[in-house]
Design a protein around this motif. Structure first.
Motif, PDB file in Angstrom:
ATOM      1  N   HIS A 158      62.322  -8.927 -14.499  1.00  0.00           N
ATOM      2  CA  HIS A 158      63.136  -8.675 -13.303  1.00  0.00           C
ATOM      3  C   HIS A 158      63.086  -7.200 -12.911  1.00  0.00           C
ATOM      4  N   LEU A 159      62.936  -6.324 -13.901  1.00  0.00           N
ATOM      5  CA  LEU A 159      62.776  -4.906 -13.613  1.00  0.00           C
ATOM      6  C   LEU A 159      61.318  -4.555 -13.330  1.00  0.00           C
ATOM      7  N   ALA A 160      60.421  -5.043 -14.188  1.00  0.00           N
ATOM      8  CA  ALA A 160      59.021  -4.658 -14.066  1.00  0.00           C
ATOM      9  C   ALA A 160      58.342  -5.266 -12.832  1.00  0.00           C
ATOM     10  N   ILE A 161      58.648  -6.526 -12.549  1.00  0.00           N
ATOM     11  CA  ILE A 161      58.060  -7.206 -11.388  1.00  0.00           C
ATOM     12  C   ILE A 161      59.004  -7.146 -10.186  1.00  0.00           C
ATOM     13  N   GLY A 162      60.270  -7.458 -10.425  1.00  0.00           N
ATOM     14  CA  GLY A 162      61.220  -7.514  -9.318  1.00  0.00           C
ATOM     15  C   GLY A 162      61.561  -6.165  -8.722  1.00  0.00           C
ATOM     16  N   LYS A 163      61.554  -5.106  -9.549  1.00  0.00           N
ATOM     17  CA  LYS A 163      61.965  -3.782  -9.080  1.00  0.00           C
ATOM     18  C   LYS A 163      60.864  -2.729  -9.189  1.00  0.00           C
ATOM     19  N   ASN A 164      59.663  -3.135  -9.570  1.00  0.00           N
ATOM     20  CA  ASN A 164      58.516  -2.213  -9.668  1.00  0.00           C
ATOM     21  C   ASN A 164      58.739  -1.075 -10.657  1.00  0.00           C
ATOM     22  N   VAL A 165      59.553  -1.288 -11.681  1.00  0.00           N
ATOM     23  CA  VAL A 165      59.753  -0.275 -12.714  1.00  0.00           C
ATOM     24  C   VAL A 165      58.606  -0.394 -13.717  1.00  0.00           C
ATOM     25  N   PRO A 166      57.931   0.696 -14.051  1.00  0.00           N
ATOM     26  CA  PRO A 166      56.827   0.620 -15.009  1.00  0.00           C
ATOM     27  C   PRO A 166      57.266  -0.067 -16.307  1.00  0.00           C
ATOM     28  N   LEU A 167      56.432  -0.953 -16.811  1.00  0.00           N
ATOM     29  CA  LEU A 167      56.787  -1.746 -17.980  1.00  0.00           C
ATOM     30  C   LEU A 167      57.148  -0.864 -19.176  1.00  0.00           C
ATOM     31  N   GLU A 168      56.438   0.239 -19.337  1.00  0.00           N
ATOM     32  CA  GLU A 168      56.722   1.137 -20.455  1.00  0.00           C
ATOM     33  C   GLU A 168      58.145   1.701 -20.355  1.00  0.00           C
ATOM     34  N   GLN A 169      58.583   2.006 -19.142  1.00  0.00           N
ATOM     35  CA  GLN A 169      59.940   2.528 -18.955  1.00  0.00           C
ATOM     36  C   GLN A 169      60.984   1.449 -19.214  1.00  0.00           C
ATOM     37  N   ASP A 187      50.354  -8.877  -5.491  1.00  0.00           N
ATOM     38  CA  ASP A 187      50.376  -8.639  -6.933  1.00  0.00           C
ATOM     39  C   ASP A 187      49.774  -7.258  -7.210  1.00  0.00           C
ATOM     40  N   ILE A 188      50.645  -6.267  -7.348  1.00  0.00           N
ATOM     41  CA  ILE A 188      50.213  -4.892  -7.635  1.00  0.00           C
ATOM     42  C   ILE A 188      50.394  -4.547  -9.111  1.00  0.00           C
ATOM     43  N   PHE A 189      50.695  -5.546  -9.919  1.00  0.00           N
ATOM     44  CA  PHE A 189      51.102  -5.301 -11.307  1.00  0.00           C
ATOM     45  C   PHE A 189      49.935  -5.542 -12.269  1.00  0.00           C
ATOM     46  N   GLN A 190      48.890  -4.728 -12.113  1.00  0.00           N
ATOM     47  CA  GLN A 190      47.682  -4.914 -12.911  1.00  0.00           C
ATOM     48  C   GLN A 190      47.903  -4.560 -14.375  1.00  0.00           C
ATOM     49  N   THR A 191      48.868  -3.719 -14.672  1.00  0.00           N
ATOM     50  CA  THR A 191      49.121  -3.315 -16.064  1.00  0.00           C
ATOM     51  C   THR A 191      50.239  -4.134 -16.713  1.00  0.00           C
ATOM     52  N   TYR A 192      50.752  -5.135 -16.001  1.00  0.00           N
ATOM     53  CA  TYR A 192      51.788  -5.978 -16.597  1.00  0.00           C
ATOM     54  C   TYR A 192      51.103  -7.039 -17.452  1.00  0.00           C
TER      55      TYR A 192
END
Length: 467
Positions: free
Chosen positions: A383-394, A427-432
């Protein structure tokens, strides 16, 4: 001699202050407030409230060494420390409604005992699990014939108006209340309501006419408005009638459009089958039984099902957080119905409650209020990484910062839930990915146990934070 320092939000009342000293909570009574407090105390009313659970217990402090730390205190009392302090802008509709009803019940009983509440702020109420409790012992004063309800406007702006905002307009109070810490003004609510919504005796008495009175007062010259103390008071029967009328109105309020929620039905309609749910619950149960936490945070608690698993496994208390109003209502009712030590609160994890108010410390922020012993983040990180564009590491770093141990459930991008989230966006989440998630987790914690719990790849990680 080192004086005790009052808590940041306890400075407005000249009758006394609240202090935290070495993990204990104390309340002072000053010379200004002593006479009134002792008069109220002598009625036995405060003791009666404590016995019914409506008022936080208090015990007089006689220890001379402790008294020396509070040189301005004429009387000193100690209270039990609350597990977690919450604010009305974090409560769900039904929590706010129950808090309002408690406030009114206390005010009605107080009047019968020859006592009145000097104010009506929602911040005088806290929740112990799902149970609201009044915490300000200095808000009570002896009743005087013809007394006017000084707290009426405050009660409306901090209880009634936020409830009406949701009940009549379908708008949640949380963001608005947080943005204006004194509540939702009657003048603003009056502007939002339609003509037909205003045409009731209750709306006229508590919204329309007070809003008009405020506008009229603003137009008058300075000094032409009578001070509150000089206005005509209420007969005691009318005073009581005002309180009971408000109680009857508020008890019947319900959220408008409560079924229109993205995640409110998730606990009943999700991608897990029964076996997968059992695997997930068993993993949480094993974790809690091993860690034995006093306080567990459950991020994305939804209806509170896994909060209940944690409590049954041995966690002494759980604070659950979610941003979906229907889900929060379900979690709150679960806690009430089953008498669970679960406090469910509104949280947008991408914008958590900050420290704010006077000197940015009057109301303490999410991360400063309590340290959890364990954290559950089940089907939450996406929900944060995909829904809010927060980097997964953060996301991983933040989750691990909340408690020394915890469980994070990773949801793969091929999962139906994420696919639904991506259906209407690029889908801009290539590192997810799971390898990126695991690498980020290994930077801040060690993995005690890992288990895939669904056929779509959802995987549970029990972590232990690096010292």
């Amino acid at each position: 001699m080192i004086k005790a320092v009052p808590v940041s939000g306890s400075f407005r009342d000249p009758a006394g202050h609240v202090f935290e000293h070495e993990g204990r909570i104390f309340r002072s009574v000053t010379r200004y407030g002593r006479a009134s407090f002792e008069t109220v105390l002598a009625t036995g009313f405060l003791d009666e409230l404590v016995q019914t659970g409506a008022l936080l217990p208090f015990e007089r402090v006689e220890d001379a060494a402790l008294l020396d730390l509070f040189p301005e205190a004429e009387l000193l009392f100690e209270h039990p420390k609350l597990t977690y302090v919450s604010y009305p802008y974090e409560w769900s509709f039904f929590q706010l409604r129950d808090a309002a009803l408690l406030q009114l019940d206390i005010a009605i009983k107080a009047l019968d005992a020859g006592v009145v509440l000097s104010d009506a702020t929602a911040y005088n109420i806290q929740f112990i699990g799902s149970r609201p409790v009044f915490i300000d012992h200095l808000s009570f004063q002896p009743y005087q014939d013809g007394a006017y309800w000084m707290g009426h406007r405050q009660f409306c702006e901090q209880f009634l108006n936020p409830l009406l905002l949701r009940a009549k307009l379908g708008i949640s109070h949380n963001a608005w209340f947080r943005g204006g810490l004194e509540g939702i003004s009657t003048a603003d609510l009056d502007k939002l309501l339609g003509r037909s919504q205003k045409m009731s005796i209750r709306m006229l008495a508590h919204v329309v006419m007070p809003a008009k009175a405020q506008r009229d007062a603003m137009r008058k010259s300075v000094g032409t408005t009578k001070p509150m103390s000089q206005r005509k008071g209420l007969p005691k029967a009318s005073y009581r009638g005002l309180l009971t009328q408000l109680r009857g109105w508020i008890s019947g309020l319900h959220p408008k459009g409560a079924s229109a929620s993205v995640w409110g039905s998730y606990s009943d309609d999700n991608t897990y089958d029964d076996d997968e749910n059992r695997l997930k619950a068993a993993f949480v149960d094993q974790f809690i039984r091993s860690v034995k936490p006093d306080l567990t945070f459950d991020l994305g608690c939804n209806s509170g099902a896994f909060s209940e698993v944690a409590l049954n496994a041995g966690s002494k208390a759980v604070v659950g957080f979610d941003f979906d109003q229907v889900a929060l209502d379900k979690a709150y009712h679960r806690a009430k119905d089953k008498t669970l030590n679960l406090l469910s609160l509104f949280l947008d994890a991408s914008n958590p409650s900050p420290s704010q108010g006077w000197q940015q410390s009057e109301r303490t922020g999410f991360s400063q209020r309590a340290t959890a012993d364990a954290v559950l983040a089940l089907a939450f990180e996406h929900h944060l990484a995909i829904g809010k564009n927060v980097p997964l590491e953060q996301v991983v770093e933040w989750l691990v910062s909340l408690a020394p141990q915890g469980v994070i459930e990773f949801v793969d991008k091929n999962d139906p839930t994420i696919q639904a989230m991506l259906a209407m966006r690029e889908d801009i989440f290539q590192t997810y990915s799971q390898p990126v998630f695991e690498a980020a987790l290994e930077q801040v914690a060690s993995v005690v146990e890992k288990k895939q719990v669904t056929k779509d790849g959802r995987t549970m990680y029990w972590f232990k934070r690096h010292d």
